[in-house]
Motif scaffolding. Structure first.
Motif, PDB file in Angstrom:
ATOM      1  N   THR A 194      43.804   2.238  -0.206  1.00  0.00           N
ATOM      2  CA  THR A 194      44.625   3.427   0.041  1.00  0.00           C
ATOM      3  C   THR A 194      45.410   3.351   1.354  1.00  0.00           C
ATOM      4  OG1 THR A 194      42.774   4.606   1.087  1.00  0.00           O
ATOM      5  CG2 THR A 194      43.042   4.861  -1.305  1.00  0.00           C
ATOM      6  N   THR A 249      50.096   8.842  -1.109  1.00  0.00           N
ATOM      7  CA  THR A 249      48.679   8.452  -1.227  1.00  0.00           C
ATOM      8  C   THR A 249      48.015   9.206  -2.370  1.00  0.00           C
ATOM      9  OG1 THR A 249      48.508   8.027   1.154  1.00  0.00           O
ATOM     10  CG2 THR A 249      46.450   8.362  -0.043  1.00  0.00           C
ATOM     11  N   ASN A 268      44.718   9.314   6.023  1.00  0.00           N
ATOM     12  CA  ASN A 268      45.071   9.958   4.750  1.00  0.00           C
ATOM     13  C   ASN A 268      43.846  10.216   3.869  1.00  0.00           C
ATOM     14  OD1 ASN A 268      44.432   7.392   3.934  1.00  0.00           O
ATOM     15  ND2 ASN A 268      46.411   6.912   3.006  1.00  0.00           N
TER      16      ASN A 268
END
Length: 313
Positions: free
Chosen positions: A28, A36, A59
Motif C-alpha cells: 500500500t 490508496t 495512509n
C-alpha cells in the motif's frame, strides 16, 4: 479452480503457529490516501488477502476504511485478511513501540495485527519528525537503542495478544543472524527487496533453515531501470506460457517458496498481478541460470531510508 491457478492462493505457514501468510500480497505504498483506498478495495475485490501497510506511508487510515467497508458489506471477514504494518525508525526505543503499535491499530480500525515489522534495522532520532535531518541534510540516527532491544519490545506485543507475529524488514543476513540468536520469539517473516535481478539465495537458505518466510518487495523491480519485465529471458518465457512478463516473475517468486508484494493503482494491473499461474520447471531453471543482471534498486539496507518513499515535506 484449475491446478495451475492454485498458485495464486498459496499460503505459507508461519513458524510460531499463528497461521499462514498468503504468498500473493498487495503493498500500500501509494502517496494519495484516496487512491490508496480505491486500490485497496480493488485488490480485495480481485482476491488479494494479504495487505502490507506502514506507519511511514501515512495512509493506514485509508487502508482501514477500505477493509471496514468490505467487512460491513459482508464480502469479507477480518480473519480472511492477513494484515501487516510496520514500526517506523523514529519509534525504536522500547517505550515508544507499544504506543506506535496501538496508533497503527486505531488508524487501521483493527483489534489485532497478523504481523508487525520493524521497518528497517536503523533507529532514527525519536520524535514526531519521521525524517529527522541535520543542517547538512543527513539523517540523525539514534545510538541510544539497539535492534535487539527493539525486538524484545515487539516480543511483548505478542505476549499482550494483539499481535500474532513479529517480523523484520530491509535487513541483511548478518543482522538477521544477530536477532535470531537473541530472540525469545523468532522472526516469522523477513521482508526484503528480491526479484530475479536480486534473488537473495543465501538469505533465502537461512530463512528456510529457521522456518522464516522471505517476503519480497519490489518483486517486479518497481519499474526502475534496468526493467525486469523487459528482460529477454522473462519475456521469452512469457511468450511461451501465454502470460505477461510480470506474471512470470511473480510465479517464479511463489514457486521458489517466497511470498511477494506488488503495488498498483490501476485495476487491470492489480488483477494481472493476482492472476498468476504456475510456470514449468524448465522456466524456473532458466530464470535462475540464465539471468545474469544483478542490481539492488533500493539502498535502504545501507541507510534506513526507503528509496521508494518520498522525503517528508
Amino acid at each position: 479452480m484449475t491446478t495451475s491457478d492454485a498458485l495464486r492462493y498459496t499460503r505459507i505457514p508461519l513458524n510460531n503457529g499463528s497461521g499462514a501468510i498468503p504468498a500473493v500480497g498487495f503493498g500500500t505504498l501509494i502517496p494519495d490516501p484516496v487512491a490508496t483506498k480505491q486500490a485497496t478495495k480493488a485488490a480485495l475485490e480481485v482476491g488479494f488477502r494479504h495487505l502490507d501497510c506502514a506507519e511511514r506511508y501515512r495512509n493506514e487510515a485509508a487502508v482501514g476504511e477500505a477493509m471496514q467497508e468490505a467487512f460491513k458489506a459482508g464480502t469479507l471477514r477480518r480473519e480472511e485478511v492477513f494484515v501487516t504494518t510496520k514500526l517506523w525508525n523514529t519509534n525504536h526505543r522500547p517505550e515508544r513501540v507499544k504506543p506506535a503499535f496501538d496508533a497503527s491499530l486505531r488508524r487501521l480500525q483493527l483489534d489485532y495485527l497478523d504481523c508487525y515489522l520493524i521497518h528497517t534495522p536503523f533507529a532514527f532520532q525519536p520524535g514526531d519528525e519521521q525524517d529527522p535531518r541535520n543542517q547538512q541534510g543527513r539523517v540523525i540516527y539514534d545510538s541510544g537503542v539497539t535492534l535487539v532491544e527493539t525486538w524484545h519490545a515487539l516480543e511483548r506485543l505478542v505476549d499482550d495478544g494483539h499481535c500474532k507475529s513479529i517480523c523484520l524488514s530491509d535487513i541483511t543476513l548478518e543482522k538477521l543472524r544477530e536477532i535470531v540468536a537473541a530472540a525469545r520469539i523468532k522472526p516469522a517473516v523477513v521482508q526484503v527487496e528480491s526479484h530475479p535481478y536480486l534473488p537473495e539465495w543465501e538469505l533465502l537458505d537461512f530463512c528456510r533453515e529457521h522456518g522464516i518466510v522471505l517476503l519480497a518487495f519490489a518483486a517486479l523491480g518497481h519499474a526502475m531501470e534496468p526493467r525486469l519485465v523487459d528482460d529477454p529471458v522473462i519475456t521469452a518465457i512469457a511468450q511461451r506460457v501465454h502470460k505477461t512478463p510480470a506474471q512470470v516473475a511473480l510465479a517464479w517468486a511463489v514457486q521458489r517458496g517466497t511470498a511477494f508484494l506488488t503495488t498498483s493503482t490501476k485495476p487491470q494491473r492489480i488483477r494481472e498481478n493476482f492472476e498468476i499461474s504456475a510456470i514449468p520447471e524448465d522456466a524456473m531453471r532458466e530464470i535462475r541460470n540464465h539471468i545474469t543482471t544483478n542490481v539492488r534498486f533500493n539502498t535502504v539496507v545501507e541507510t534506513g531510508v526507503p528509496g521508494f518513499i518520498p522525503r517528508a515535506k
